[in-house]
Every structure is written in C-alpha cells, then in structure tokens.
Motif scaffolding. Structure first.
Motif, PDB file in Angstrom:
ATOM      1  N   ILE A 118      39.017 -21.417   2.792  1.00  0.00           N
ATOM      2  CA  ILE A 118      39.040 -20.490   3.776  1.00  0.00           C
ATOM      3  C   ILE A 118      40.599 -20.414   4.607  1.00  0.00           C
ATOM      4  CG2 ILE A 118      37.945 -21.780   5.783  1.00  0.00           C
ATOM      5  CD1 ILE A 118      36.709 -19.334   6.521  1.00  0.00           C
ATOM      6  N   VAL A 168      40.265 -25.841   5.127  1.00  0.00           N
ATOM      7  CA  VAL A 168      40.998 -24.912   5.871  1.00  0.00           C
ATOM      8  C   VAL A 168      42.058 -24.979   5.217  1.00  0.00           C
ATOM      9  CG1 VAL A 168      41.448 -24.147   8.098  1.00  0.00           C
ATOM     10  CG2 VAL A 168      39.279 -25.163   7.763  1.00  0.00           C
ATOM     11  N   VAL A 186      35.982 -24.501  12.668  1.00  0.00           N
ATOM     12  CA  VAL A 186      36.672 -23.849  11.681  1.00  0.00           C
ATOM     13  C   VAL A 186      37.724 -22.859  12.326  1.00  0.00           C
ATOM     14  CG1 VAL A 186      36.460 -22.341   9.714  1.00  0.00           C
ATOM     15  CG2 VAL A 186      34.943 -24.114   9.774  1.00  0.00           C
ATOM     16  N   ARG A 187      37.272 -22.220  13.200  1.00  0.00           N
ATOM     17  CA  ARG A 187      38.052 -21.075  13.999  1.00  0.00           C
ATOM     18  C   ARG A 187      39.167 -21.956  14.569  1.00  0.00           C
ATOM     19  NH1 ARG A 187      33.959 -18.888  16.078  1.00  0.00           N
ATOM     20  NH2 ARG A 187      33.573 -17.324  14.370  1.00  0.00           N
ATOM     21  N   ALA A 247      31.283 -23.543  13.022  1.00  0.00           N
ATOM     22  CA  ALA A 247      32.036 -22.237  13.029  1.00  0.00           C
ATOM     23  C   ALA A 247      33.280 -22.422  14.134  1.00  0.00           C
ATOM     24  CB  ALA A 247      31.171 -21.055  13.109  1.00  0.00           C
ATOM     25  N   ILE A 288      34.201 -16.931   8.028  1.00  0.00           N
ATOM     26  CA  ILE A 288      33.698 -18.190   8.749  1.00  0.00           C
ATOM     27  C   ILE A 288      32.372 -18.459   8.722  1.00  0.00           C
ATOM     28  CG2 ILE A 288      33.698 -19.604  10.901  1.00  0.00           C
ATOM     29  CD1 ILE A 288      36.689 -18.255  11.592  1.00  0.00           C
TER      30      ILE A 288
END
Length: 274
Positions: A57, A227, A264-265, A261, A215
């Motif tokens: 991602i 990531v 990841v953000r 989440a 995500i």
C-alpha cells in the motif's frame, strides 16, 4: 488441494521453518527518460514467507505495481536481486509458479466463462476432461457455479473479476499476485469479493501478494502490510496484523482493526512528510 507446505505434520512435534516464497534484495528500478531518469523503486528489501497474505500500500506512483511486476517477471530490475520460490522471476514464470490478476479482468469476450478459465490449462496441454473438471471446481470456489456458459459481457464487473481469480487459481499456482483487482468496483461488491478472497485464502493458504490503495482492504485481508513511500518507492514500514487469521467484515468495527488502520495511516502520512 495440497495442504500448505508450511504446516507441520501431525506426527512430528517439530515446527518446520517456513519456506521463503519471495526474496527481494536491494532491488531498484530506474526508467530512462528524455530529461532525467525516473527512479520507480529504490533499494527495496522484502522477504515473503510461503502462505502469507501480503498487501502493498502507498500513494499513487509509489511503485507498488512496479514491485509486483518485478516479482512476476513483467518488469526488469535495474539492480539488486529477486527470487521467487528460490528461482529467478523468469524461471518461476516458466515453471508457472504464480497466477496474476490484473486491475481489469482481461477476459476473452468470444470465450465463455468456462472457456476463459480453461485456457491456461489448455495451454499446458492438459486432457480436455481434466481442464473442464478443474475449471468447474474453481468457478464453484469463487461462487460462479451456474454461469459457465455465460460470456464476459453478460456478467457484472465483480463477476468478471471472480472469473479472473478462478482462472489464476486453476493451475494451482503457489503464489497469487493481485494488482488492485477490486479498485474499480462499487463498495458493496468490493466488500463481497474481499470476504470471498479471505475465505479462499483460509482454505488454500497460498501465498498472496496484493496491491491496494485501500487501508481498510489491506488491514482486513493481510497477515502483513507493506507501506511504501512516494517515488522513489521504498519500504517505509512493515506492519504485522494482530487480527485472527479467520476474519469477518464485522471486525472492521473493532478497536483492534481501527488501531491497525490508524498505524497504516500514520505510516503513510510519515512517508509524505519526508
């Protein structure tokens, strides 16, 4: 289907070391250009164990698809090394070690659903009866039993993508590579296919390398989330999932899911800040 290779035998107390499905070492990809070269990937290191579900991602243009294409022998590397099941990507491709699902279904409109799924098996010169039997089995797995005689244009986008997955799974690849396969679909269809893909991975435990912009999708599907930074693509962070292997869509409302989440953000935001 064969049991996953990394599972321990019931008779042996020893837990075998998981096999490495993919090894990427210091891989860089530089595209020549008229003004200045484009650095798509920069010194990427990534090891994927057999049976993992890995999501890549990152922002658009960060090299997610380039990395997937490098592993699949659809793109050469400028420097570094890539191994797939211990082979070069080209050797792995020739050995049909993986299936590849593109962003668009890429089905042949003049072939029926069954004909599309049978095609890779026919190219392997399998017996016609075996081709048909395997294709029917895979279509049932992706919930398309009864649609064998339809043509792609008679199906919705989500159903077409399921045909692509059935085709990629038909010759039993050890690795399934998926490049944003659900990106163009509506949210309800996407949720449905996410759930089916998760259940498929549960049953098969094949290695999956999955590119996504979402995500929630990455967190829901993956055992690890990779990531990536804006170009030149580097790996910023690898996040291990704390969710149980078996998942339901309702888990997306849990604190554990939201915490992953958020992680990841944050990693994506850090990448943009540097």
């Amino acid at each position: 289907m064969n049991a996953p290779e990394l599972m321990a035998s019931h008779s042996s107390p020893e837990v075998p070391t998981p096999k490495k499905a993919v090894e990427v070492r210091q891989a860089s990809v530089i595209y020549p250009a008229a003004d200045k070269p484009v650095h798509a990937l920069s010194n990427v290191d990534l090891t994927i164990q057999s049976g993992e579900f890995i999501s890549l991602i990152g922002p658009s243009g960060c090299g997610k698809t380039t990395l997937l294409r490098v592993i699949a022998d659809l793109e050469p590397i400028t420097s570094g090394e890539v191994l797939v099941n211990g082979l070069t990507p080209q050797e792995a491709r020739m050995a049909r070690a993986y299936g590849y699902v593109f962003q668009a279904p890429a089905l042949f409109p003049w072939r029926t659903v069954l004909g599309n799924v049978m095609l890779p098996l026919q190219l392997q010169n399998r017996q016609p009866e075996a081709c048909k039997e395997i294709a029917l089995e895979q279509l049932e797995r992706v919930g398309l039993k009864g649609f064998e005689k339809k043509y792609p244009w008679q199906l919705s986008g989500g159903m077409q993508q399921r045909v692509s997955i059935a085709r990629a799974m038909g010759f039993e690849p050890r690795i399934l590579m998926m490049d944003e396969p659900f990106g163009a679909l509506d949210e309800i269809t996407r949720d449905n296919l996410n759930e089916q893909l998760q259940q498929l991975w549960q049953r098969e435990r094949r290695t999956v390398v999955f590119v996504t912009h979402s995500i929630d999708e990455a967190v829901y599907l993956s055992t690890r989330i990779v990531v990536m930074s804006p170009r030149p693509g580097r790996i910023l962070k690898i996040i291990d999932s704390t969710l149980p292997d078996e998942r339901t869509l309702s888990m997306r409302d849990t604190p554990e899911f939201n915490a992953l989440a958020h992680e990841v953000r944050e990693a994506l935001a850090d990448g943009h800040a540097h």
